[in-house]
Design a protein around this motif. Structure first.
Motif, PDB file in Angstrom:
ATOM      1  N   GLY A  49      18.994   0.371 -52.249  1.00 13.09           N
ATOM      2  CA  GLY A  49      18.036   1.105 -51.782  1.00 13.09           C
ATOM      3  C   GLY A  49      16.629   0.582 -50.935  1.00 13.09           C
ATOM      4  O   GLY A  49      15.933   1.717 -50.432  1.00 13.09           O
ATOM      5  N   GLU A  50      16.697  -0.527 -50.724  1.00 14.09           N
ATOM      6  CA  GLU A  50      15.414  -1.147 -50.218  1.00 14.09           C
ATOM      7  C   GLU A  50      15.356  -0.672 -48.550  1.00 14.09           C
ATOM      8  O   GLU A  50      16.503  -0.812 -47.970  1.00 14.09           O
ATOM      9  N   PHE A  51      14.200  -0.124 -48.394  1.00 12.86           N
ATOM     10  CA  PHE A  51      14.110   0.365 -46.949  1.00 12.86           C
ATOM     11  C   PHE A  51      12.992  -0.268 -46.268  1.00 12.86           C
ATOM     12  O   PHE A  51      13.160  -1.118 -45.221  1.00 12.86           O
ATOM     13  N   GLY A  52      11.713   0.051 -46.556  1.00 19.76           N
ATOM     14  CA  GLY A  52      10.496  -0.138 -45.938  1.00 19.76           C
ATOM     15  C   GLY A  52      10.103  -1.705 -45.499  1.00 19.76           C
ATOM     16  O   GLY A  52       9.965  -2.119 -44.480  1.00 19.76           O
ATOM     17  N   ALA A  53      10.343  -2.795 -46.571  1.00 20.90           N
ATOM     18  CA  ALA A  53      10.261  -4.058 -46.327  1.00 20.90           C
ATOM     19  C   ALA A  53      11.353  -4.684 -45.467  1.00 20.90           C
ATOM     20  O   ALA A  53      10.974  -5.363 -44.643  1.00 20.90           O
ATOM     21  N   THR A  54      12.432  -4.138 -45.583  1.00 26.04           N
ATOM     22  CA  THR A  54      13.676  -4.568 -44.568  1.00 26.04           C
ATOM     23  C   THR A  54      13.359  -4.405 -43.286  1.00 26.04           C
ATOM     24  O   THR A  54      13.635  -5.072 -42.429  1.00 26.04           O
ATOM     25  N   MET A  55      12.951  -2.557 -42.984  1.00 24.71           N
ATOM     26  CA  MET A  55      12.778  -2.590 -41.761  1.00 24.71           C
ATOM     27  C   MET A  55      11.596  -3.451 -41.067  1.00 24.71           C
ATOM     28  O   MET A  55      11.608  -3.659 -40.038  1.00 24.71           O
ATOM     29  N   ALA A  56      10.565  -3.700 -41.887  1.00 23.99           N
ATOM     30  CA  ALA A  56       9.307  -4.402 -41.330  1.00 23.99           C
ATOM     31  C   ALA A  56       9.724  -5.817 -41.070  1.00 23.99           C
ATOM     32  O   ALA A  56       9.063  -6.238 -40.229  1.00 23.99           O
ATOM     33  N   PHE A  57      10.485  -6.335 -42.104  1.00 22.56           N
ATOM     34  CA  PHE A  57      10.661  -7.857 -41.790  1.00 22.56           C
ATOM     35  C   PHE A  57      11.813  -8.175 -41.061  1.00 22.56           C
ATOM     36  O   PHE A  57      11.832  -9.165 -40.185  1.00 22.56           O
ATOM     37  N   VAL A  58      13.071  -7.462 -41.065  1.00 25.68           N
ATOM     38  CA  VAL A  58      14.286  -7.846 -40.477  1.00 25.68           C
ATOM     39  C   VAL A  58      14.712  -6.673 -39.354  1.00 25.68           C
ATOM     40  O   VAL A  58      16.020  -7.077 -38.775  1.00 25.68           O
ATOM     41  N   GLY A  59      14.245  -5.516 -39.263  1.00 24.55           N
ATOM     42  CA  GLY A  59      14.582  -4.570 -38.229  1.00 24.55           C
ATOM     43  C   GLY A  59      15.580  -3.865 -38.695  1.00 24.55           C
ATOM     44  O   GLY A  59      16.349  -3.996 -39.873  1.00 24.55           O
ATOM     45  N   ASN A  60      16.420  -3.003 -37.623  1.00 23.48           N
ATOM     46  CA  ASN A  60      17.687  -2.262 -37.964  1.00 23.48           C
ATOM     47  C   ASN A  60      18.593  -2.478 -36.847  1.00 23.48           C
ATOM     48  O   ASN A  60      18.914  -2.202 -36.097  1.00 23.48           O
TER      49      ASN A  60
ATOM     50  N   PRO B 243      20.577   2.362 -46.642  1.00 20.11           N
ATOM     51  CA  PRO B 243      19.238   3.280 -46.192  1.00 20.11           C
ATOM     52  C   PRO B 243      18.847   3.353 -44.652  1.00 20.11           C
ATOM     53  O   PRO B 243      18.602   4.102 -44.081  1.00 20.11           O
ATOM     54  N   LEU B 244      19.148   2.082 -44.153  1.00 21.57           N
ATOM     55  CA  LEU B 244      18.847   1.930 -42.777  1.00 21.57           C
ATOM     56  C   LEU B 244      19.635   2.828 -41.934  1.00 21.57           C
ATOM     57  O   LEU B 244      19.591   3.322 -40.546  1.00 21.57           O
ATOM     58  N   ALA B 245      21.216   2.608 -42.102  1.00 23.47           N
ATOM     59  CA  ALA B 245      22.134   3.415 -41.543  1.00 23.47           C
ATOM     60  C   ALA B 245      21.972   4.992 -41.857  1.00 23.47           C
ATOM     61  O   ALA B 245      22.033   5.580 -40.845  1.00 23.47           O
ATOM     62  N   ILE B 246      21.447   5.250 -42.869  1.00 20.85           N
ATOM     63  CA  ILE B 246      21.247   6.766 -42.975  1.00 20.85           C
ATOM     64  C   ILE B 246      20.073   7.105 -42.215  1.00 20.85           C
ATOM     65  O   ILE B 246      19.997   8.217 -41.645  1.00 20.85           O
TER      66      ILE B 246
END
Length: 238
Positions: free
Chosen positions: A162-173, A182-185
């Motif tokens: 379910g990780e979203f925020g840290a993933t988005m900030a560090f590795v993008g989408n 979560p990023l796909a949703i």
């Protein structure tokens, strides 16, 4: 409820990231949990605060700090790139690191509790019989803590899914590289006619989370039963 190839790819990537994040966190999580459960040392409170910090920070903050540290312009990231040709930011390996950082506190908590519930007299008895500390730890302490370790691993895996925020900030989408469930949703909610796909993935995420929590609960109950803690031992409240 059939998934499209892109949705299957997001599920596959999420499972891979969560699995590697759990494997990465497990050895350190067991070590940290044992130290916090069994040892007293200067600065222990600071270590406990640092371990729990990702749970109370906005998720984007650890992700941003990882980007500053491990990005191509960061001190560690530039060294890895120049020395070994390894780039972490904006890769699935970076998603593993981000997920492991955010899920680490959830792994440590049940493992620490499992170590604290173990009767140290069992280890002392092994020592009196001539077993060295490392052998007593492997043959007695670790097996008794195994249900708690399993519960921690399941919680870590679920949190990583379910990780979203840290993933988005560090590795993008990035589709096929870092776009987990979560990023796909999130992506599908921002494109025309994406509601059906977002709904399918949301239902899938809920099902996976419920299954993992049930498994974690079962592991905790097994730990209580193995250590002699039963419901009838708990006094009823007036």
């Amino acid at each position: 409820m059939g998934l499209t190839p892109d949705e299957w790819e997001a599920l596959r990537l999420s499972a891979k990231v969560a699995s590697f994040a759990t494997l990465l966190s497990l050895p350190l999580g067991i070590a940290v949990a044992w130290v916090l459960a069994r040892r007293r040392f200067p600065g222990k409170l600071l270590v406990e605060v640092l371990v729990q910090l990702p749970m109370v920070l906005p998720p984007v903050v650890p992700g941003y700090l990882l980007l500053l540290l491990l990005g191509t312009q960061g001190p560690l990231g530039s060294w890895l790139l120049d020395t070994f040709g390894i780039r972490v930011a904006f890769t699935w390996q970076g998603a593993v690191i981000a997920s492991a950082v955010m899920a680490f506190p959830l792994m440590v908590q049940p493992v620490r509790l499992a170590f604290r519930m173990i009767d140290v007299r069992l280890e002392q008895a092994a020592a009196t019989l001539g077993a060295p500390p490392w052998r007593a730890w492997i043959s007695i302490t670790l097996p008794l803590a195994l249900p708690g370790i399993l519960a921690g691993a399941v919680l870590c895996f679920t949190r990583s899914l379910g990780e979203f925020g840290a993933t988005m900030a560090f590795v993008g989408n990035i589709p096929g590289e870092t776009r987990t469930l979560p990023l796909a949703i999130y992506s599908y909610t921002h494109v025309p006619d994406g509601e059906a796909a977002a709904w399918r993935l949301a239902c899938l995420s809920i099902a996976l989370a419920v299954a993992a929590l049930v498994l974690a609960h079962w592991a905790n109950r097994r730990a209580e039963q193995r250590l002699g803690y039963h419901d009838h031992h708990v006094p009823a409240r007036a």
